[in-house]
Design a protein around this motif. Structure first.
Motif, PDB file in Angstrom:
ATOM      1  N   ALA A   1       0.828  -1.203   0.000  1.00  6.62           N
ATOM      2  CA  ALA A   1       0.000   0.000   0.000  1.00  6.62           C
ATOM      3  C   ALA A   1       0.863   1.255   0.000  1.00  6.62           C
ATOM      4  CB  ALA A   1      -0.939  -0.006   1.204  1.00  6.62           C
ATOM      5  N   ALA A   2       1.961   1.233   0.757  1.00  7.06           N
ATOM      6  CA  ALA A   2       2.849   2.398   0.811  1.00  7.06           C
ATOM      7  C   ALA A   2       3.509   2.636  -0.545  1.00  7.06           C
ATOM      8  CB  ALA A   2       3.912   2.187   1.884  1.00  7.06           C
ATOM      9  N   ALA A   3       3.912   1.543  -1.204  1.00  4.60           N
ATOM     10  CA  ALA A   3       4.527   1.674  -2.531  1.00  4.60           C
ATOM     11  C   ALA A   3       3.529   2.249  -3.529  1.00  4.60           C
ATOM     12  CB  ALA A   3       5.034   0.317  -3.005  1.00  4.60           C
ATOM     13  N   GLN A   4       2.277   1.824  -3.435  1.00  2.00           N
ATOM     14  CA  GLN A   4       1.254   2.358  -4.324  1.00  2.00           C
ATOM     15  C   GLN A   4       1.034   3.857  -4.076  1.00  2.00           C
ATOM     16  OE1 GLN A   4      -3.263   1.913  -4.018  1.00  2.00           O
ATOM     17  NE2 GLN A   4      -2.785   0.285  -5.474  1.00  2.00           N
ATOM     18  N   GLU A   5       0.982   4.241  -2.806  1.00  4.58           N
ATOM     19  CA  GLU A   5       0.799   5.650  -2.474  1.00  4.58           C
ATOM     20  C   GLU A   5       1.956   6.501  -2.987  1.00  4.58           C
ATOM     21  OE1 GLU A   5      -1.761   7.307  -1.131  1.00  4.58           O
ATOM     22  OE2 GLU A   5      -2.873   5.422  -1.263  1.00  4.58           O
ATOM     23  N   GLU A   6       3.169   5.958  -2.899  1.00  2.00           N
ATOM     24  CA  GLU A   6       4.334   6.689  -3.397  1.00  2.00           C
ATOM     25  C   GLU A   6       4.259   6.844  -4.920  1.00  2.00           C
ATOM     26  OE1 GLU A   6       8.112   8.629  -3.488  1.00  2.00           O
ATOM     27  OE2 GLU A   6       6.477   8.424  -2.050  1.00  2.00           O
ATOM     28  N   THR A   7       3.824   5.791  -5.606  1.00  2.00           N
ATOM     29  CA  THR A   7       3.667   5.871  -7.062  1.00  2.00           C
ATOM     30  C   THR A   7       2.636   6.926  -7.437  1.00  2.00           C
ATOM     31  OG1 THR A   7       4.243   3.527  -7.333  1.00  2.00           O
ATOM     32  CG2 THR A   7       3.053   4.574  -9.140  1.00  2.00           C
ATOM     33  N   LEU A   8       1.529   6.955  -6.706  1.00  2.63           N
ATOM     34  CA  LEU A   8       0.487   7.954  -6.962  1.00  2.63           C
ATOM     35  C   LEU A   8       0.996   9.379  -6.702  1.00  2.63           C
ATOM     36  CD1 LEU A   8      -2.563   6.092  -5.386  1.00  2.63           C
ATOM     37  CD2 LEU A   8      -2.265   6.636  -7.810  1.00  2.63           C
ATOM     38  N   ARG A   9       1.815   9.525  -5.664  1.00  2.00           N
ATOM     39  CA  ARG A   9       2.376  10.847  -5.344  1.00  2.00           C
ATOM     40  C   ARG A   9       3.289  11.322  -6.474  1.00  2.00           C
ATOM     41  NH1 ARG A   9       6.787  13.230  -3.653  1.00  2.00           N
ATOM     42  NH2 ARG A   9       7.967  11.274  -3.589  1.00  2.00           N
ATOM     43  N   LEU A  10       4.143  10.431  -6.968  1.00  2.26           N
ATOM     44  CA  LEU A  10       5.051  10.790  -8.055  1.00  2.26           C
ATOM     45  C   LEU A  10       4.282  11.097  -9.339  1.00  2.26           C
ATOM     46  CD1 LEU A  10       7.888   8.166  -7.458  1.00  2.26           C
ATOM     47  CD2 LEU A  10       7.988  10.629  -7.032  1.00  2.26           C
ATOM     48  N   LEU A  11       3.227  10.332  -9.588  1.00  7.74           N
ATOM     49  CA  LEU A  11       2.395  10.597 -10.762  1.00  7.74           C
ATOM     50  C   LEU A  11       1.807  12.007 -10.707  1.00  7.74           C
ATOM     51  CD1 LEU A  11       0.379   7.284 -11.348  1.00  7.74           C
ATOM     52  CD2 LEU A  11       1.766   8.490 -13.061  1.00  7.74           C
ATOM     53  N   ALA A  12       1.298  12.362  -9.531  1.00 10.98           N
ATOM     54  CA  ALA A  12       0.711  13.698  -9.363  1.00 10.98           C
ATOM     55  C   ALA A  12       1.758  14.784  -9.614  1.00 10.98           C
ATOM     56  CB  ALA A  12       0.120  13.834  -7.964  1.00 10.98           C
ATOM     57  N   GLU A  13       2.988  14.564  -9.153  1.00 14.57           N
ATOM     58  CA  GLU A  13       4.057  15.538  -9.360  1.00 14.57           C
ATOM     59  C   GLU A  13       4.394  15.673 -10.845  1.00 14.57           C
ATOM     60  OE1 GLU A  13       7.535  14.818  -7.093  1.00 14.57           O
ATOM     61  OE2 GLU A  13       6.563  15.144  -5.135  1.00 14.57           O
ATOM     62  N   TYR A  14       4.558  14.531 -11.513  1.00 14.41           N
ATOM     63  CA  TYR A  14       4.914  14.560 -12.933  1.00 14.41           C
ATOM     64  C   TYR A  14       3.806  15.206 -13.769  1.00 14.41           C
ATOM     65  CZ  TYR A  14       8.599  11.270 -11.608  1.00 14.41           C
ATOM     66  OH  TYR A  14       9.679  10.679 -11.017  1.00 14.41           O
ATOM     67  N   ARG A  15       2.558  14.923 -13.387  1.00 10.20           N
ATOM     68  CA  ARG A  15       1.437  15.521 -14.120  1.00 10.20           C
ATOM     69  C   ARG A  15       1.401  17.033 -13.918  1.00 10.20           C
ATOM     70  NH1 ARG A  15      -3.017  10.800 -12.631  1.00 10.20           N
ATOM     71  NH2 ARG A  15      -2.533   9.448 -14.423  1.00 10.20           N
ATOM     72  N   ALA A  16       1.725  17.466 -12.709  1.00  7.80           N
ATOM     73  CA  ALA A  16       1.761  18.910 -12.444  1.00  7.80           C
ATOM     74  C   ALA A  16       2.843  19.582 -13.279  1.00  7.80           C
ATOM     75  CB  ALA A  16       1.998  19.151 -10.953  1.00  7.80           C
TER      76      ALA A  16
END
Length: 338
Positions: free
Chosen positions: A171-186
Motif C-alpha cells: 500500500a505504501a509503494a502504491q501511495e508513493e507511485t500515486l504521489r510521483l504521478l501527481a508531481e509529474y502531471r503537475a
C-alpha cells in the motif's frame, strides 16, 4: 481452553506450497507460520508453460485457467516434500466469501493425486472476516503437527505480522507511485511549451493469482510498461479501505477479493487514465462482476481481457497497444464529449 496436541501430522517436516490461488494473497502468513513451527517450506517454481500444460491434463475442461495452473503447481511438488499445504477457505460470510474452488481445493487435490501418494496438509477457515476463527483453524493444525499451544500462538502472531507488513509495504509503494504521478502531471501541465508529455497510468484489476503471475499475466504488464505506462495493481490498495469502499458499488456481492478489487477501482478511478480488467476463463465471480463494472464505472476507459490456456499473446498485445493509443489520443484532446 488450551489446545490438546494430537500430533498425527508430526512426521511432516517438509511442506510444499503451490504458487497459485490464495498463495498470492496469504503467502507471507502461510510461509512464516509453518517455518515458525520448525518446518521447511518449499514453494513451487514460477508458473511456466509446462506447469500449465500439466495442470490442464489433470483438470476437467470446465476448470478455470487459474485452477489448471494450480494443479500443475501441485504436481511439480510431488517428491519434493512430505505434504502439500492446501488450505480450505469457505464462504460463511455472505459479504466476504470466496469462490467455491478455494473451499474444494483440498478434496480436489487429494482425489486427483490419490494414486500418487500425495499427502495433503490442510485447515478449514470458515469465516475469514473473523480473526479468531482464522487463528483457531491454524492453531488446531499446528497442534496436529505436534506444536504446543504456546508455539502455535507465537507462530500465528509471527505469520499475521508478516502478512500485515507485506500489505503495508504494498500500500505504501502504491501511495508513493500515486504521489510521483501527481508531481509529474503537475510538471507537464505547467510546461508552457506543451511538449512535456503527461504520464499515463493504468489500473490493472485482476485476482492476485493472475496479476502477479508472470506467465499468466506477464505479457499484459510488460506490454503496458513497454509503452511507457505506469501500472498500478488494484489488489495492492489498502484492503480494509477497498473493502469498505466496495459497498458504494453493491451491498450484496459475496466475494471478498472481488469486493476489494471493485473498492480499489472506486478509490483510484480519478487518479488513473484507464482500467484493464483481466479474468481467467471461465471465472464465475468475474463473469458477473466485470460486466457490472463495465456498466457502472463511467468516465474512465476500460479494456476487458479474458485469458485462457489456448490464447496466444499476439492478440492481447494488439488490443493493449490500441487501448493505450486511444488513451494517448484522448489525452491530447482527440475526443470531445458533449
Amino acid at each position: 481452553m488450551a489446545l490438546k496436541p494430537q500430533p498425527d501430522l508430526a512426521d511432516i517436516h517438509i511442506v510444499g506450497i503451490p504458487r497459485g490461488f490464495l498463495y498470492h494473497r496469504y503467502g507471507p502468513l502461510w510461509e512464516t507460520f509453518l517455518r515458525e513451527l520448525g518446518r521447511e517450506v518449499i514453494v513451487s517454481d514460477e508458473t511456466d508453460r509446462a506447469i500449465v500444460e500439466t495442470g490442464t491434463v489433470l483438470s476437467v475442461d470446465e476448470c478455470c485457467l487459474a485452477s489448471k495452473a494450480y494443479m500443475g503447481h501441485v504436481d511439480s511438488l510431488i517428491g519434493r516434500c512430505d505434504a502439500v499445504f492446501v488450505p480450505c477457505y469457505a464462504s460463511c460470510d455472505p459479504r466476504a466469501g470466496f469462490c467455491t474452488k478455494f473451499q474444494a481445493a483440498p478434496d480436489l487435490v487429494a482425489n486427483t493425486f490419490r494414486d500418487r501418494g500425495v499427502r495433503v496438509l490442510s485447515c478449514l477457515v470458515e469465516n475469514v472476516s473473523k480473526p479468531k476463527e482464522v487463528r483457531r483453524a491454524f492453531t488446531e493444525m499446528a497442534a496436529r503437527l505436534g506444536a504446543s499451544p504456546a508455539l502455535a500462538k507465537r507462530a500465528w502472531k509471527a505469520g499475521v505480522r508478516a502478512l500485515e507488513d507485506a500489505r503495508r509495504a504494498q500500500a505504501a509503494a502504491q501511495e508513493e507511485t500515486l504521489r510521483l504521478l501527481a508531481e509529474y502531471r503537475a510538471v507537464a501541465a505547467s510546461d508552457p511549451t506543451g511538449t512535456q508529455e503527461r504520464p499515463l497510468a493504468i489500473l490493472l484489476v485482476a485476482h492476485p493469482y493472475l496479476a502477479h503471475d508472470e506467465y499468466l499475466c506477464g505479457t499484459i504488464v510488460e506490454s503496458l510498461e513497454a509503452m511507457g505506462v505506469t501500472v498500478l495493481f488494484a489488489d495492492e490498495t489498502n484492503h480494509a479501505r477497498a473493502y469498505k469502499a466496495s459497498f458504494e458499488f453493491t451491498d450484496t456481492l459475496p466475494w471478498v477479493v472481488n469486493r476489494e478489487l471493485i473498492g480499489s477501482i472506486l478509490l483510484l478511478q480519478d487518479k488513473v487514465d484507464g482500467i484493464v480488467l483481466v479474468s481467467a476463463f471461465p471465472c464465475g465471480p468475474d463473469s458477473m462482476t466485470d460486466d457490472a463494472i463495465m456498466r457502472y464505472i463511467q468516465g474512465t476507459p476500460i479494456l476487458n481481457l479474458m485469458i485462457d490456456a489456448q490464447s496466444g499473446t499476439a492478440g492481447v498485445e494488439t488490443r493493449i497497444e490500441s487501448f493505450v493509443d486511444i488513451l494517448r489520443y484522448h489525452q491530447k484532446g482527440g475526443y470531445v464529449h458533449g
